[in-house]
Design a protein around this motif. Structure first.
Motif, PDB file in Angstrom:
ATOM      1  N   HIS A   1       0.859  -1.179   0.000  1.00 38.19           N
ATOM      2  CA  HIS A   1       0.000   0.000   0.000  1.00 38.19           C
ATOM      3  C   HIS A   1       0.893   1.226   0.000  1.00 38.19           C
ATOM      4  CE1 HIS A   1      -3.208   2.821   0.716  1.00 38.19           C
ATOM      5  NE2 HIS A   1      -2.545   3.286   1.766  1.00 38.19           N
ATOM      6  N   ASN A   2       0.685   2.118  -0.937  1.00 37.26           N
ATOM      7  CA  ASN A   2       1.604   3.235  -1.129  1.00 37.26           C
ATOM      8  C   ASN A   2       1.189   4.491  -0.365  1.00 37.26           C
ATOM      9  OD1 ASN A   2       3.131   1.679  -2.870  1.00 37.26           O
ATOM     10  ND2 ASN A   2       2.078   2.419  -4.709  1.00 37.26           N
ATOM     11  N   VAL A   3       2.168   5.089   0.321  1.00 38.69           N
ATOM     12  CA  VAL A   3       1.919   6.402   0.926  1.00 38.69           C
ATOM     13  C   VAL A   3       2.043   7.502  -0.134  1.00 38.69           C
ATOM     14  CG1 VAL A   3       2.600   5.749   3.262  1.00 38.69           C
ATOM     15  CG2 VAL A   3       4.329   6.633   1.680  1.00 38.69           C
ATOM     16  N   GLU A   4       2.725   7.211  -1.226  1.00 37.72           N
ATOM     17  CA  GLU A   4       2.853   8.048  -2.422  1.00 37.72           C
ATOM     18  C   GLU A   4       3.767   9.267  -2.268  1.00 37.72           C
ATOM     19  OE1 GLU A   4       1.947   6.737  -4.989  1.00 37.72           O
ATOM     20  OE2 GLU A   4       0.031   5.712  -4.802  1.00 37.72           O
ATOM     21  N   THR A   5       3.654  10.002  -1.143  1.00 37.42           N
ATOM     22  CA  THR A   5       4.459  11.208  -0.981  1.00 37.42           C
ATOM     23  C   THR A   5       4.662  11.479   0.505  1.00 37.42           C
ATOM     24  OG1 THR A   5       4.659  13.548  -1.651  1.00 37.42           O
ATOM     25  CG2 THR A   5       2.462  12.789  -0.987  1.00 37.42           C
ATOM     26  N   VAL A   6       5.367  12.545   0.808  1.00 30.63           N
ATOM     27  CA  VAL A   6       5.638  12.890   2.208  1.00 30.63           C
ATOM     28  C   VAL A   6       4.368  13.439   2.845  1.00 30.63           C
ATOM     29  CG1 VAL A   6       8.065  13.334   1.707  1.00 30.63           C
ATOM     30  CG2 VAL A   6       6.423  15.241   1.639  1.00 30.63           C
ATOM     31  N   GLU A   7       4.332  13.461   4.170  1.00 29.63           N
ATOM     32  CA  GLU A   7       3.097  13.826   4.877  1.00 29.63           C
ATOM     33  C   GLU A   7       2.625  15.240   4.548  1.00 29.63           C
ATOM     34  OE1 GLU A   7       1.144  13.447   9.320  1.00 29.63           O
ATOM     35  OE2 GLU A   7       3.326  13.359   9.122  1.00 29.63           O
ATOM     36  N   ARG A   8       3.514  16.189   4.477  1.00 34.78           N
ATOM     37  CA  ARG A   8       3.134  17.588   4.233  1.00 34.78           C
ATOM     38  C   ARG A   8       2.385  17.770   2.920  1.00 34.78           C
ATOM     39  NH1 ARG A   8       5.742  21.551   1.383  1.00 34.78           N
ATOM     40  NH2 ARG A   8       7.629  20.272   1.211  1.00 34.78           N
ATOM     41  N   LEU A   9       2.735  16.968   1.916  1.00 33.16           N
ATOM     42  CA  LEU A   9       2.155  17.130   0.581  1.00 33.16           C
ATOM     43  C   LEU A   9       1.006  16.160   0.287  1.00 33.16           C
ATOM     44  CD1 LEU A   9       5.478  17.583  -1.422  1.00 33.16           C
ATOM     45  CD2 LEU A   9       3.891  19.373  -0.685  1.00 33.16           C
ATOM     46  N   SER A  10       0.713  15.282   1.213  1.00 35.65           N
ATOM     47  CA  SER A  10      -0.232  14.202   0.944  1.00 35.65           C
ATOM     48  C   SER A  10      -1.606  14.706   0.509  1.00 35.65           C
ATOM     49  CB  SER A  10      -0.370  13.302   2.174  1.00 35.65           C
ATOM     50  OG  SER A  10      -1.152  12.171   1.872  1.00 35.65           O
TER      51      SER A  10
ATOM     52  N   LEU B   1      -2.958   1.506   8.072  1.00 33.98           N
ATOM     53  CA  LEU B   1      -3.250   0.289   7.318  1.00 33.98           C
ATOM     54  C   LEU B   1      -2.056  -0.662   7.358  1.00 33.98           C
ATOM     55  CD1 LEU B   1      -4.947  -0.044   3.868  1.00 33.98           C
ATOM     56  CD2 LEU B   1      -2.742  -1.128   4.258  1.00 33.98           C
ATOM     57  N   LEU B   2      -0.858  -0.119   7.127  1.00 38.18           N
ATOM     58  CA  LEU B   2       0.336  -0.961   7.135  1.00 38.18           C
ATOM     59  C   LEU B   2       0.594  -1.545   8.521  1.00 38.18           C
ATOM     60  CD1 LEU B   2       2.530   1.370   4.906  1.00 38.18           C
ATOM     61  CD2 LEU B   2       1.713  -0.902   4.264  1.00 38.18           C
ATOM     62  N   ALA B   3       0.363  -0.735   9.558  1.00 40.87           N
ATOM     63  CA  ALA B   3       0.546  -1.226  10.927  1.00 40.87           C
ATOM     64  C   ALA B   3      -0.474  -2.305  11.250  1.00 40.87           C
ATOM     65  CB  ALA B   3       0.412  -0.066  11.914  1.00 40.87           C
ATOM     66  N   ARG B   4      -1.721  -2.075  10.863  1.00 41.55           N
ATOM     67  CA  ARG B   4      -2.789  -3.034  11.147  1.00 41.55           C
ATOM     68  C   ARG B   4      -2.560  -4.348  10.413  1.00 41.55           C
ATOM     69  NH1 ARG B   4      -8.013  -0.086  10.240  1.00 41.55           N
ATOM     70  NH2 ARG B   4      -7.595   0.764  12.309  1.00 41.55           N
ATOM     71  N   SER B   5      -2.007  -4.263   9.205  1.00 46.30           N
ATOM     72  CA  SER B   5      -1.708  -5.471   8.440  1.00 46.30           C
ATOM     73  C   SER B   5      -0.759  -6.371   9.218  1.00 46.30           C
ATOM     74  CB  SER B   5      -1.095  -5.101   7.085  1.00 46.30           C
ATOM     75  OG  SER B   5      -0.718  -6.259   6.368  1.00 46.30           O
TER      76      SER B   5
ATOM     77  N   ASP C   1       6.852  -1.080  10.869  1.00 41.58           N
ATOM     78  CA  ASP C   1       7.473  -2.341  10.453  1.00 41.58           C
ATOM     79  C   ASP C   1       7.242  -2.671   8.979  1.00 41.58           C
ATOM     80  OD1 ASP C   1       9.047  -4.563  10.865  1.00 41.58           O
ATOM     81  OD2 ASP C   1       7.395  -5.848  11.530  1.00 41.58           O
ATOM     82  N   CYS C   2       7.229  -1.639   8.141  1.00 45.71           N
ATOM     83  CA  CYS C   2       7.152  -1.869   6.692  1.00 45.71           C
ATOM     84  C   CYS C   2       8.487  -2.456   6.237  1.00 45.71           C
ATOM     85  CB  CYS C   2       6.863  -0.558   5.967  1.00 45.71           C
ATOM     86  SG  CYS C   2       6.676  -0.727   4.187  1.00 45.71           S
ATOM     87  N   ASN C   3       8.431  -3.522   5.428  1.00 41.63           N
ATOM     88  CA  ASN C   3       9.637  -4.276   5.076  1.00 41.63           C
ATOM     89  C   ASN C   3      10.313  -3.824   3.779  1.00 41.63           C
ATOM     90  OD1 ASN C   3       7.389  -6.499   6.126  1.00 41.63           O
ATOM     91  ND2 ASN C   3       9.334  -6.544   7.215  1.00 41.63           N
TER      92      ASN C   3
END
Length: 302
Positions: A174-183, A198-202, A237-239
């Protein structure tokens, strides 16, 4: 270069596409594998993100008989400012699509299949059940083939995420796509923190399934923000992480603020590996599914 006139009803102002640096020039390969794969997709009425998102690697990947299937139609309910996929109100929901994807994967002799989709906020489960059915259909035909899913955020639905994870994909992407400020500027409806959740819950639901995420560079982020995004992903814990250059697909999309050099991408790869990712794919033409089969092997070794 003159700007195109703004058409009535369009969402974003048109901006010219700048000339790309030499390192972004692509050698087109349209051999027999490419033509065969293109014909197969049309014959089975399947979509690929390779085509819909105008991926710069389509000729290389298709020539090597790899592709990323895009399920749930080709019309997205969101209109992200970086994405070339058509947005609007979807009309397509084909319950036979999972079987056709599995059949095409078998005919191609794939060892690793990537399945993604448009966002389907019009569906109660966001299309999670079709994702799960596709994974299971591939498993039935090709039990030794690994399967990666690149999912939307399902608007934060835990039950939809569980539906996908219950099918036991080899990688949850699942992609965050960009940095938080620009999301909020770059993405439509999706939220940076919700993506991290989502990534944490996975990992909480299925700790044995590696997770993966991606960012694109060149939309106005600072170097320190890229590093912070890496830290945020490792915090959940994204790998696996992929990093690529944003390329403006049409004059209606976000303009490129900066072109990063291959040397800068190499630096970012080193920064990511230093932080404990099992695999970092970083380069100007890297996209989320680029060299995906190699990332599976790295994750398994880790």
């Amino acid at each position: 270069m003159d700007k195109e006139p703004q058409k009535a009803g369009t969402k974003h102002m048109s901006t010219p596409i700048e000339r790309k640096p030499d390192w972004l020039k692509i050698k087109l390969t349209t051999g027999e594998n490419y033509k065969e794969l293109k014909n197969m997709m049309r014959d089975k009425t399947l979509h690929t993100v390779c085509e819909e998102a105008k991926c710069p690697n389509i000729h290389e990947c298709w020539a090597n008989r790899t592709a990323t299937f895009m399920i749930l139609g080709d019309i997205c309910t969101r209109a992200c400012r970086f994405c070339a996929v058509t947005s609007g109100l979807p009309t397509e929901l084909d319950l036979q699509e999972p079987e056709r994807v599995a059949e095409a994967s078998e005919q191609m002799g794939l060892q690793h299949v990537v399945v993604t989709s448009v966002a389907r906020d019009d569906l109660a489960d966001g299309g999670a059940s079709i994702f799960a059915a596709t994974v299971l259909a591939i498993r039935q035909r090709m039990p030794f083939c690994s399967v990666e899913v690149l999912i939307p955020d399902f608007m934060g639905s835990e039950s939809s995420l569980r539906t996908v994870l219950d099918a036991k994909p080899d990688i949850l992407n699942h992609n965050v796509e960009t940095v938080e400020r620009l999301s909020d500027k770059v993405r439509s409806k999706a939220k940076y923190r919700r993506s991290l959740e989502l990534l944490a819950r996975s990992k909480q639901i299925a700790p044995g399934i590696p997770t993966k995420s991606s960012i694109m560079l060149g939309v106005g982020e600072e170097w320190s923000e890229i590093i912070q995004t890496m830290d945020d992903l490792r915090q959940v814990d994204c790998n696996i992480m992929t990093i690529g250059q944003y390329l403006q697909p049409t004059t209606k999309h976000l303009t490129v603020k900066k072109y990063y050099t291959p040397e800068q991408f190499a630096q970012l790869k080193a920064e990511g590996m230093k932080r404990g990712f099992s695999h970092v794919e970083s380069g100007p033409l890297v996209r989320s599914s680029y060299h995906a089969h190699e990332q599976v092997k790295s994750s398994q070794r880790a």
